[in-house]
Write an enzyme that holds these catalytic residues in place. Structure first.
Site, short mmCIF file in Angstrom:
data_model
loop_
_atom_site.label_atom_id
_atom_site.label_comp_id
_atom_site.label_asym_id
_atom_site.label_seq_id
_atom_site.Cartn_x
_atom_site.Cartn_y
_atom_site.Cartn_z
N GLN A 173 0.81 -1.22 0.00
CA GLN A 173 0.00 0.00 0.00
C GLN A 173 0.85 1.27 0.00
OE1 GLN A 173 -2.62 -0.57 3.42
NE2 GLN A 173 -3.77 -2.16 2.36
N ARG A 218 2.24 1.54 5.16
CA ARG A 218 1.77 2.62 4.28
C ARG A 218 2.85 3.66 4.00
NH1 ARG A 218 -3.35 1.54 7.36
NH2 ARG A 218 -4.39 0.10 5.96
N GLY A 277 -5.22 -1.41 16.33
CA GLY A 277 -5.54 -2.54 17.20
C GLY A 277 -6.94 -2.45 17.77
N GLY A 278 -7.79 -1.61 17.14
CA GLY A 278 -9.18 -1.47 17.59
C GLY A 278 -9.91 -2.80 17.64
N GLU A 279 -9.56 -3.72 16.77
CA GLU A 279 -10.22 -5.03 16.77
C GLU A 279 -9.73 -5.92 17.93
OE1 GLU A 279 -9.94 -3.34 13.81
OE2 GLU A 279 -12.12 -3.29 13.87
N TRP A 282 -4.84 4.97 11.76
CA TRP A 282 -4.42 4.13 10.62
C TRP A 282 -3.56 4.86 9.62
CZ3 TRP A 282 -5.36 -0.93 11.04
CH2 TRP A 282 -6.44 -1.36 11.82
N ASP A 313 -18.51 -0.03 12.41
CA ASP A 313 -17.11 -0.26 12.06
C ASP A 313 -16.61 0.77 11.04
OD1 ASP A 313 -14.57 -1.40 12.00
OD2 ASP A 313 -15.09 -2.80 10.40
N ARG A 318 -15.60 7.74 5.93
CA ARG A 318 -16.02 6.37 5.65
C ARG A 318 -17.54 6.23 5.79
NH1 ARG A 318 -12.31 1.52 7.87
NH2 ARG A 318 -13.85 -0.09 8.30
N TRP A 321 -10.11 -0.12 -4.67
CA TRP A 321 -9.25 0.09 -3.48
C TRP A 321 -8.03 0.89 -3.88
CZ3 TRP A 321 -9.79 -0.82 1.70
CH2 TRP A 321 -10.94 -1.53 2.07
#
Ligand code: FES
Lengths: 579, 200
Positions: free
Chosen positions: A88, A137, A197-199, A248, A309, A336, A483
């Site tokens: 990316q 990135r 690391g939100g997940e 991010w 999300d 988003r 994307w």
């Protein structure tokens, strides 16, 4: 978890074994140090930072390659990165030296005109690391150093001339779910990063390190602790400790005010009712952070109590907008959640809401308060714990991380958008276990929770908007997903990939017409860049499909009858030029 | 009796959940921590880091029954898999010193096992390494439509009836198996080590 790691452990982390290694074929001589003045006023022939300038435009004034000749663009050289996963990162170029980061903690230095390898660095990944986002990135350049933030949550300073490690620091503990994918921001002698690391139920923050020594200068949390400003938007329990708010992408930066602007991810776990149904600042917001002090000087929350999300990953672009006869420095964000936000920053920090409107179909946000921008929701499309709801756009939003671009020549904002895909989620209670997934939505629900809108005829789009008037000027459709981050150039051309057919394309910035396309080895989800060496212009991009594009491709195979396209992985740096 | 939980020692990467419990445990024990106890901690840490062994039990990881030993009756056909850790029955130590010891445990229709997969299953109960061979996320879910184990991270799928082979997704290597057996009438035990390299 940080509590366990403070003091001795943090000091130990600083002194951690240097497990990275550089193989240096050729030390770079006469390296041109990257001063902050050069970052503030980038030369057209270089690409010194991920989006080309401080303001995040993704624009280069180079015009040798332009709308009239781009059709004859051809590969000048290629370089295989040797790794798989989502590539990316944009190739950065400083006076003929190219720097590329890839997945799997790798940095490459190449001759930008020939592709000859100058050095290579790779930091070994821990054996027990699991990578939800195996990507990077981009690096940051400052002085004669290169800085890279890695998925094992280390920040590493390399000698840009040799690839040797100068210092490395454990920003946080990967075993507790912390990791980094963004390019650092270099300003005022500091290297700034943010954690993901939100997940995994982390508590997000932006942190700054002294560029010289690697010492931590400040740390500003995206989720306030009790008693701190914004803590009254969290329930009176421990939710803030695992509140998410990942960072991010690199913040954009206004050198005039010394303020950086960061897009903050969604709160954890996903369902808003687990966080008291409250606003949960500063998640899904833009945070304005003073680069010197780390002070949070302003913010705007795009949508409160996220339950979709919708990480608001993107930092706003900074450019002049004219509304009602007044021209002002604006923050323009493509959220988003499916809406474009026009905000007005102030030199002191506070951010004013000006306007917002949707750029893809949205059935969740029903209204904006005209003064504050606070949104209202349609409860039918608002999922919760034990409450299923269908919502559009999908959890990937109208635009995920791929960068929008702004061209001062056309005055247009270019958006890599996705339309017509929706999600259904329903939360379930989940116990937090440090370092494990902490989503609050059962995996089988996420697995099957996607659908296409009735009558859909495409998904991917590039949209061009005039933010002065709030009007869409053109839109181009792609059959499936897009994307592809966008590069705009002074030649009146947009470069972008993003589709699942391996293509890297050039579009007319004024009309959207496709002027050129080239089939690469894999899918292009990386950010393109452009530069020139000895007066010759090049366009560079990595091809290497993976991460969310890979996930979405699987989703589409599941919901489009008879559709079975797989995109091969594997990274290649492509560099194009005119014959 | 509750399983003995070792405390963290610096320099050793340690499962976070157990660290919390270990530290709390020490806090409660207070002055009772002697040099001998620290030695015992080191031994326990060693046991916890070992890969699953023949004779190990399986214990629940996370959720309400965290740490409890799993019996065959806990697994039903058509239910989502459990994530488990092995437990050394003699010391009582749960082998959670490395997340690479995580196991995905589920019950499927035994009639569909191919011949090389059937040995090491117990009445349809089958165990795999939970560490995805792609980028090492835990393989925690069952995809009902595809009839396959499903990894959330990048949506790889694995076929439990055919030795964990990849159905699709970015993973390119099958999930390693962990053979099971019954001890006595009704005790589920591990019958050997992982069938291949764990992780990627
Ligand atoms: S880690 Fe399992 S699919 Fe990527």
């Amino acid at each position: 978890m940080r509590g366990l790691l403070t003091g001795t452990a943090a000091a130990a982390a600083l002194l951690a074994l240097m497990v990275g290694s550089a193989t240096s074929a050729n030390a770079i001589e006469n390296y041109n140090p990257v001063t902050e003045d050069r970052l503030d006023n980038p030369e057209p022939h270089n690409w010194l930072q991920v989006r080309g300038n401080r303001e995040g435009w993704g624009y280069s004034p180079l015009d040798q390659i332009n709308a009239s000749n781009v059709g004859s663009l051809q590969p000048a050289w290629l370089f295989s990165t040797g790794v798989q996963e989502g590539h990316q990162s944009p190739p950065l170029v400083n006076d003929g030296v190219m720097y590329v980061t890839t997945p799997m903690n790798q940095v490459l230095a190449l001759d930008a005109a020939t592709g000859k390898r100058l050095w290579r660095f790779q930091r070994e990944l821990p054996e027990d690391l699991f990578q939800l986002h195996p990507t990077n990135r981009g690096p940051a350049l400052l002085g004669d150093r290169l800085y890279v933030a890695l998925t094992d949550c280390f920040l590493v300073a390399l000698d840009a001339r040799t690839g040797e490690v100068i210092w490395e620091v454990a920003v946080d503990d990967y075993q507790a779910g912390y990791y980094m994918t963004l390019a650092p921001l270099a300003a005022k002698g500091k290297i700034m990063v943010g954690v993901s690391g939100g997940e995994y139920g982390i508590r997000g923050y932006i942190a700054a390190y002294d560029a010289e020594s690697g010492e931590e200068a400040w740390r500003t949390y995206t989720v306030p602790a009790p008693g701190e400003p914004g803590s009254d938007t969290w329930p009176d329990d421990d939710a803030w400790k695992t509140g998410g708010g990942s960072v991010w992408l690199t913040g954009n930066y206004d050198p005039e005010t010394g303020i950086s602007y960061w897009g903050i991810g969604n709160a954890a776990p996903w369902m808003g009712d687990t966080r008291g149904g409250m606003d949960n600042l500063y998640t899904t917001s833009v945070m304005a952070v003073n680069v010197e002090s780390g002070a949070l000087v302003g913010h705007h929350q795009y949508h409160w109590n996220d339950s979709w999300d919708w990480d608001e990953v993107s930092p706003p672009l900074i450019y002049d907008v004219t509304r009602d006869g007044e021209t002002f420095k604006a923050l323009v964000n493509v959220a988003r959640n499916g809406h474009i936000y026009l905000l007005k920053p102030t030199a002191e920090g506070p951010i004013e809401f000006v306007d917002a409107w949707n750029y893809v179909y949205s059935n969740v946000i029903t209204a904006f308060d005209p003064d504050t921008g606070r949104v209202s929701y349609d409860d039918n499309h608002w999922p919760g714990t034990g409450k299923a709801a269908l919502f559009c756009p999908s959890l990937w939003g109208g635009k995920d991380w791929p960068y929008s671009a702004y061209s001062p020549d056309t005055g247009l904002l270019y958006i890599p958008a996705n339309e017509n895909l929706c999600s259904t989620l329903e939360g379930a209670e989940e116990k937090y276990v440090p370092g494990e997934l902490y989503i609050g939505v059962p995996i089988p629900v996420i697995l099957g929770g996607f659908s296409l809108r009735e009558g859909w005829d495409h998904i991917g789009e590039i949209q061009a908007w005039n933010v002065d008037s709030g009007e869409e000027v053109w839109s181009k459709d792609f059959a499936h997903q897009n994307w592809g981050p966008i590069l705009a150039t002074g030649g009146g051309v947009l470069f972008s990939g993003g589709t699942n057919d391996h293509m890297f394309r050039a579009h007319d910035a004024a009309t959207g017409e496709t002027l050129w396309e080239y089939p690469t080895n894999s899918g292009v989800t990386a950010s393109p860049s452009t530069y020139s060496v000895d007066g010759k212009q090049y366009v560079a991009v990595q091809s290497g499909w993976g991460v969310d594009a890979e996930r979405k491709q699987d989703v589409l195979r599941g919901i489009i009858p008879g559709y079975d396209v797989h995109v091969p992985q594997g990274g290649v740096i492509w560099v194009f030029a005119l014959p | 009796m509750k399983a003995f939980r070792p405390a963290r020692s610096f320099g050793i990467r340690w499962n976070r959940r157990r660290v919390v419990q270990g530290v709390l445990g020490l806090g409660i024990a207070g002055g009772l921590v002697s040099p001998d106890a620290w030695m015992a901690d080191a031994d326990a840490a060693e046991i916890a880091r070992q890969r699953p062994q023949d004779g190990d039990q399986l214990t629940f990881f996370g959720g309400d029954r965290d740490g409890e030993v799993i019996a065959p009756a806990d697994l039903s056909l058509g239910e989502q898999p459990f994530i488990a850790y092995p437990r050394d029955p003699s010391s009582g130590v749960i082998r959670d010193g490395s997340r690479l010891n995580q196991i995905t445990l589920l019950r499927v229709d035994p009639a569909r096992f191919d011949d090389r997969t059937r040995p090491g299953t117990v009445d349809g109960i089958i165990a795999f390494s939970a560490t995805c061979t792609h980028q090492q996320c835990p393989v925690t879910a069952w995809d009902e439509q595809a009839e396959a184990l499903f990894c959330f991270c990048h949506r790889s799928r694995f076929d439990p009836w055919n030795a964990g082979k990849v159905v699709n997704g970015p993973a390119t290597r099958k999930l390693p198996r962990l053979p099971l057996r019954l001890e006595g009438e009704n005790e589920l035990r591990i019958a050997g080590g992982f069938s291949g390299r764990v992780g990627n």
